[in-house]
Scaffold this active site. Structure first.
Site, PDB file in Angstrom:
ATOM      1  NE  ARG A   1      -2.755   8.390  -9.753  1.00  8.51           N
ATOM      2  CZ  ARG A   1      -3.405   8.025  -8.645  1.00  8.51           C
ATOM      3  NH1 ARG A   1      -2.736   7.607  -7.600  1.00  8.51           N
ATOM      4  NH2 ARG A   1      -4.716   8.093  -8.585  1.00  8.51           N
TER       5      ARG A   1
ATOM      6  CD  GLU B   1      -2.911   1.197   0.299  1.00 10.64           C
ATOM      7  OE1 GLU B   1      -2.481   1.511  -0.828  1.00 10.64           O
ATOM      8  OE2 GLU B   1      -4.126   1.077   0.555  1.00 10.64           O
ATOM      9  CG  ASP B   2      -0.809   4.679  -1.789  1.00 11.34           C
ATOM     10  OD1 ASP B   2      -1.538   4.037  -0.998  1.00 11.34           O
ATOM     11  OD2 ASP B   2      -1.280   5.471  -2.622  1.00 11.34           O
TER      12      ASP B   2
ATOM     13  CG  PHE C   1      -3.630  15.507   0.672  1.00 16.40           C
ATOM     14  CD1 PHE C   1      -4.456  14.403   0.772  1.00 16.40           C
ATOM     15  CD2 PHE C   1      -3.183  15.896  -0.581  1.00 16.40           C
ATOM     16  CE1 PHE C   1      -4.832  13.691  -0.357  1.00 16.40           C
ATOM     17  CE2 PHE C   1      -3.556  15.197  -1.720  1.00 16.40           C
ATOM     18  CZ  PHE C   1      -4.384  14.093  -1.610  1.00 16.40           C
TER      19      PHE C   1
END
Ligand code: XMP
Ligand code: MG
Length: 181
Positions: free
Chosen positions: A169, A103-104, A156
């Site tokens: 990304r 998972e990131d 974030f």
């Protein structure tokens, strides 16, 4: 002032550079290599955010492995929607297999706890989790992450696979939203 980048009218500042990420992934791979000697697990990349982390991690693993991709969705903009949907499932049967989820980022843990529940129905021999990032103060679901790259504040972040409404990304570094309360 550190390096900054603007996407969709938000400003992000450099948080983890390429070298820090690379060095940490090598350390994680060392631990994973010790634990999986003699095994041949399925590396399960959670799309879309984990594609770069998975690609970099698997190149440091030294046991035979296969790679699968699944896709869930929960995020819109910079905050979670609290709902997740499976968009793309597994191609092969994981029954009796060792599975390592890659998972990131783990935020509230909702995505992962749902993914784990879903995967456990297929009776894997073992199920572990490697996440590049973890926001400990945002975590509300009870999940165990076996390999954690960086524990980060509840702000974030984008880059290195992570997006802000699909942009960012491709950035080789990780950036943090500036001036977030
Ligand atoms: P939950 O709350 O389910 O969230 O643990 C995990 C998923 O939400 C996305 N996410 C982020 N994406 N920057 C991003 O670009 C972030 O700071 C962030 N926090 C959570 C991510 O897709 C992850 O799989
Ligand atoms: Mg993701």
């Amino acid at each position: 002032m550190g390096k900054e980048i603007s996407l969709h009218n938000q400003t992000f500042s450099l948080y983890l550079d390429e070298q820090k990420i690379r060095e940490r992934i090598i350390e994680l791979a060392r631990n994973i290599n010790e634990d999986y000697q003699g095994k041949s697990p399925i590396i399960l990349c959670i799309l879309n955010g984990s594609f770069i982390f998975t690609a970099d991690l698997v190149r440091h693993l030294d046991f035979p492995l296969t790679i699968e991709f699944v896709r869930y969705s929960s995020y819109e903009g910079t905050s979670t929607t609290g709902r997740i949907t499976k968009i793309m499932g597994l191609k092969s049967d994981i029954e009796g297999k060792d599975v390592l989820i890659v998972e990131d980022i783990i935020d509230t843990g909702l995505t992962l706890s749902n993914a784990i529940k879903d995967l456990l129905k297929s009776n894997p021999a073992s199920l572990k989790v490697a996440s590049l990032l973890l926001k400990p103060s945002a975590l509300i679901h009870d999940i165990h992450c076996n390999y954690i790259g960086f524990r980060i504040p509840d702000k974030f972040v984008i880059g290195y696979g992570l997006d802000y409404d699909e942009l960012g990304r491709d950035l080789p570094e990780i950036y943090q939203l500036k001036d977030q309360a």
